[in-house]
Design an enzyme around this catalytic site. Structure first.
Site, short mmCIF file in Angstrom:
data_model
loop_
_atom_site.label_atom_id
_atom_site.label_comp_id
_atom_site.label_asym_id
_atom_site.label_seq_id
_atom_site.Cartn_x
_atom_site.Cartn_y
_atom_site.Cartn_z
N GLY A 1 51.14 -26.49 59.06
CA GLY A 1 49.78 -26.94 60.50
C GLY A 1 50.03 -27.39 61.93
O GLY A 1 51.66 -27.10 61.95
N GLN B 1 44.41 -35.99 66.02
CA GLN B 1 44.98 -35.51 66.78
C GLN B 1 46.22 -34.50 66.41
O GLN B 1 47.32 -33.73 67.25
CB GLN B 1 45.82 -36.21 65.85
CG GLN B 1 45.55 -38.34 65.80
CD GLN B 1 45.97 -38.68 64.28
OE1 GLN B 1 46.93 -39.31 64.17
NE2 GLN B 1 45.20 -38.32 62.89
N ARG C 1 34.02 -57.50 66.52
CA ARG C 1 34.37 -56.76 65.26
C ARG C 1 35.96 -56.82 64.74
O ARG C 1 36.42 -56.29 65.80
CB ARG C 1 33.74 -55.46 65.45
CG ARG C 1 32.40 -55.53 64.72
CD ARG C 1 31.97 -54.01 65.56
NE ARG C 1 30.50 -54.50 64.77
CZ ARG C 1 29.65 -53.34 65.17
NH1 ARG C 1 29.72 -52.17 65.64
NH2 ARG C 1 28.09 -52.93 64.68
N ASP D 1 54.05 -35.41 63.22
CA ASP D 1 54.73 -36.78 62.43
C ASP D 1 55.89 -37.26 63.27
O ASP D 1 56.97 -38.52 63.13
CB ASP D 1 54.75 -35.75 61.11
CG ASP D 1 53.76 -35.59 60.36
OD1 ASP D 1 52.65 -35.60 61.29
OD2 ASP D 1 53.78 -34.80 59.42
N GLY E 1 58.58 -26.16 54.76
CA GLY E 1 57.88 -25.35 54.62
C GLY E 1 58.59 -23.49 55.21
O GLY E 1 59.04 -22.94 54.77
N GLY F 1 57.09 -26.26 60.00
CA GLY F 1 57.56 -27.38 59.85
C GLY F 1 58.79 -26.50 58.20
O GLY F 1 59.44 -25.93 57.96
N ASP G 1 51.82 -19.52 53.03
CA ASP G 1 52.93 -18.22 53.13
C ASP G 1 53.75 -17.23 53.22
O ASP G 1 54.25 -17.09 53.67
CB ASP G 1 52.23 -17.79 54.67
CG ASP G 1 52.95 -18.91 55.56
OD1 ASP G 1 53.14 -19.58 55.09
OD2 ASP G 1 53.59 -18.25 56.75
O1 F6P Z 1 52.50 -32.32 58.89
C1 F6P Z 1 51.33 -32.77 59.51
C2 F6P Z 1 50.28 -33.55 59.45
O2 F6P Z 1 48.73 -33.26 60.27
C3 F6P Z 1 50.13 -34.49 58.79
O3 F6P Z 1 50.21 -35.68 59.25
C4 F6P Z 1 48.99 -34.35 57.87
O4 F6P Z 1 49.31 -35.46 56.11
C5 F6P Z 1 48.77 -33.66 56.93
O5 F6P Z 1 49.31 -32.79 58.53
C6 F6P Z 1 47.30 -32.91 57.15
O6 F6P Z 1 47.34 -31.44 56.54
P1 F6P Z 1 46.52 -30.65 56.50
O7 F6P Z 1 46.14 -29.61 57.94
O8 F6P Z 1 46.69 -29.48 55.89
O9 F6P Z 1 45.21 -31.30 55.95
#
Ligand code: F6P
Length: 375
Positions: free
Chosen positions: A14, A291, A178, A143, A120, A118, A78
Site C-alpha cells: 500500500g 489518509q 451532534r 500505521d 510482504g 511493508g 507481487d
Molecule cells: O497498512 C496501510 C493501510 O492503509 C492500513 O491502514 C489499511 O488497513 C490498509 O492499508 C488498506 O489496504 P488497501 O489499500 O489494500 O485497502
C-alpha cells in the site's frame, strides 16, 4: 564484491506519503555523490518480470519530493516467490518465478536493489538478497506499526490529515450538537487514532489495544452534556473492538499477502449510539484513503530523504540483507531477517506489531486530560 554501477528501486504494498521523497533521495545521492545510474521498476516486483521500468535521473525526480503516492506505482499482489501463473487450461498455479527476475536484473545491468515496502515486500527483499542480489530495504506504512523502527514515513502526513479533519468536524459538531464518529486506519494498532485524536481534541479515542464498552462511551457523552458541551467527537481505529466482540472486517482479498481488510466499526458504533443517545443526532465519517494521499509533511520528506540516502550508502558499502531504521534520532540498520523473520519452518513469528501500550505515556496523558478510551 562487484562494482555497483546501477541501482534498481521498487515500491511495493500500500502506498503512503513520503515514497517519492525516498525515491528522490536515492536517485540524487546515487547520481550526484556516487555517479551511479538508477532505474525504477513499476508496480512493485512485477516490474522485474514485465520489463516495466524507467530510468531515473536528476530530471526524472525533480519536483517530486513533496508529492504523495509513488511515481513508480505499487502493487500488493507481487510476490514473485509465490506468483499466480495462468495454466493452459485456465487454472491458476502458484509458482516461484524469482529466477526469471534475477536473470532480468543481470540483463539490465542492475547490480543492487533498494526495496521500499511493508512486511510482504520486505520478505521478498530478504529472499532476493538470499539469491545473491544485493538488497537494502526501506520500511513504510501510515500505521507506524513496525517494531523495527521508531517511526515509519507516511505516518506523520496521515496524522496531519486526521488532525485537519477533526478540526473541521469540530465546528459542524458544535453547530448541530451532534455526536461525530470518525474512523481512521491503522490495522490492528491504534497509533493513528491515538496521536491524531489527541492533537485533534477528540473526546473519545477507541483503539484495538483497549477493547471498549459502548456504555462507557455513552457515559462520556452524558458527562459532556452535563458540562454544557452538547457535542462529542469520537475517533475510532478500524481495528477497534468491543469488550464482548470482534473486529469488523470490510473485505477479504485472497491473493494479497495480508488477506484481511478492516473497516466499518465506525458505522456499527454510530448505529448503536443512535439508539443509546436518541436525544442527539449521530453522524459517521470514514477518513479512509484520504489518509494515504496528499502533500507530504515536512517530517516525512526529511525521514524519506534520510532513509533513501542511507540505503544508497549501505549499498555502496557492499552491504545487503539490511533494512534502514530510525532509532532515537539516528538512522541505523537492522538485518531483514530480524524484521520479517527467517521464514524457516517452526520459527516463532517475527510478524509482531508495535502496539500502543495501554499503560504507556500517551494513553496516560490522554486520560489525564479527560479523554475516554471507553474502558
Ligand atoms: O497498512 C496501510 C493501510 O492503509 C492500513 O491502514 C489499511 O488497513 C490498509 O492499508 C488498506 O489496504 P488497501 O489499500 O489494500 O485497502
Amino acid at each position: 564484491m562487484k562494482d555497483i554501477r546501477k541501482i534498481g528501486i521498487i515500491t511495493g504494498g500500500g502506498d503512503c506519503s513520503g515514497l517519492n521523497a525516498v525515491i528522490n533521495g536515492i536517485t540524487k545521492a546515487a547520481v550526484t555523490k556516487w555517479g551511479v545510474e538508477v532505474v525504477g521498476f513499476t508496480k512493485g516486483f512485477t516490474g522485474l518480470i514485465n520489463h516495466s521500468f524507467r530510468d531515473l535521473d536528476l530530471k526524472a525526480v525533480s519536483g517530486i519530493l513533496h508529492e504523495g503516492g509513488t511515481i513508480l506505482k505499487s502493487s500488493n499482489k507481487d510476490n514473485l516467490f509465490n506468483y499466480p501463473v495462468r495454466q493452459k487450461d485456465g487454472t491458476i498455479e502458484y509458482k516461484d518465478i524469482s529466477d526469471e527476475a534475477v536473470k532480468n536484473l543481470r540483463y539490465l545491468g542492475v547490480d543492487a536493489l533498494i526495496v521500499i515496502g511493508g512486511d510482504g515486500t520486505l520478505t521478498s527483499a530478504r529472499d532476493f538478497s538470499r539469491k545473491g542480489v544485493p538488497v537494502i530495504g526501506v520500511p513504510k506504512t501510515i500505521d507506524n506499526d513496525l517494531p523495527a523502527t521508531d517511526i515509519t514515513f507516511g505516518f506523520n502526513t496521515s496524522l496531519e490529515t486526521i488532525c485537519d479533519a477533526l478540526d473541521k468536524i469540530h465546528t459542524t459538531a458544535y453547530s448541530h450538537d451532534r455526536i461525530m464518529v470518525v474512523e481512521v486506519m491503522g490495522r490492528l494498532t491504534g497509533w493513528l487514532a491515538l496521536e491524531g485524536g489527541m492533537a485533534g481534541s477528540a473526546d473519545v479515542i477507541l483503539i484495538p489495544e483497549i477493547p471498549y464498552d459502548i456504555n462507557k462511551v455513552v457515559d462520556k457523552i452524558a458527562q459532556r452534556d452535563a458540562f454544557g458541551r452538547n457535542f462529542t467527537i469520537i475517533i475510532v481505529s478500524e481495528g477497534a473492538r468491543p469488550i464482548d466482540g470482534d473486529v469488523v472486517i470490510r473485505e477479504i482479498i485472497e491473493d494479497s499477502p495480508d488477506t484481511v481488510r478492516l473497516g466499518g466499526v465506525g458505522a456499527v458504533i454510530t448505529q448503536q449510539l443512535a439508539k443509546l443517545v436518541p436525544h442527539h443526532e449521530v453522524r459517521y465519517t470514514n477518513l479512509a484513503y484520504l489518509q494515504r494521499g496528499g502533500m507530504t509533511s515536512q517530517y516525512d520528506r526529511s525521514l524519506g530523504l534520510l532513509f533513501g540516502v542511507q540505503a544508497v550508502e549501505l549499498i555502496m558499502a557492499g552491504k545487503s540483507g539490511l533494512m534502514v531504521q530510525l532509532k532515537g534520532r539516528e538512522i541505523t540498520s537492522i538485518p531483514l531477517t530480524e524484521v520479517v523473520g527467517t521464514g524457516e519452518i517452526g520459527e516463532t513469528s517475527k510478524g509482531g506489531k508495535k502496539q500502543v501500550d495501554p499503560e504507556g505515556q500517551y494513553v496516560k496523558t490522554a486520560k489525564a486530560i479527560g479523554i475516554s478510551f471507553g474502558d
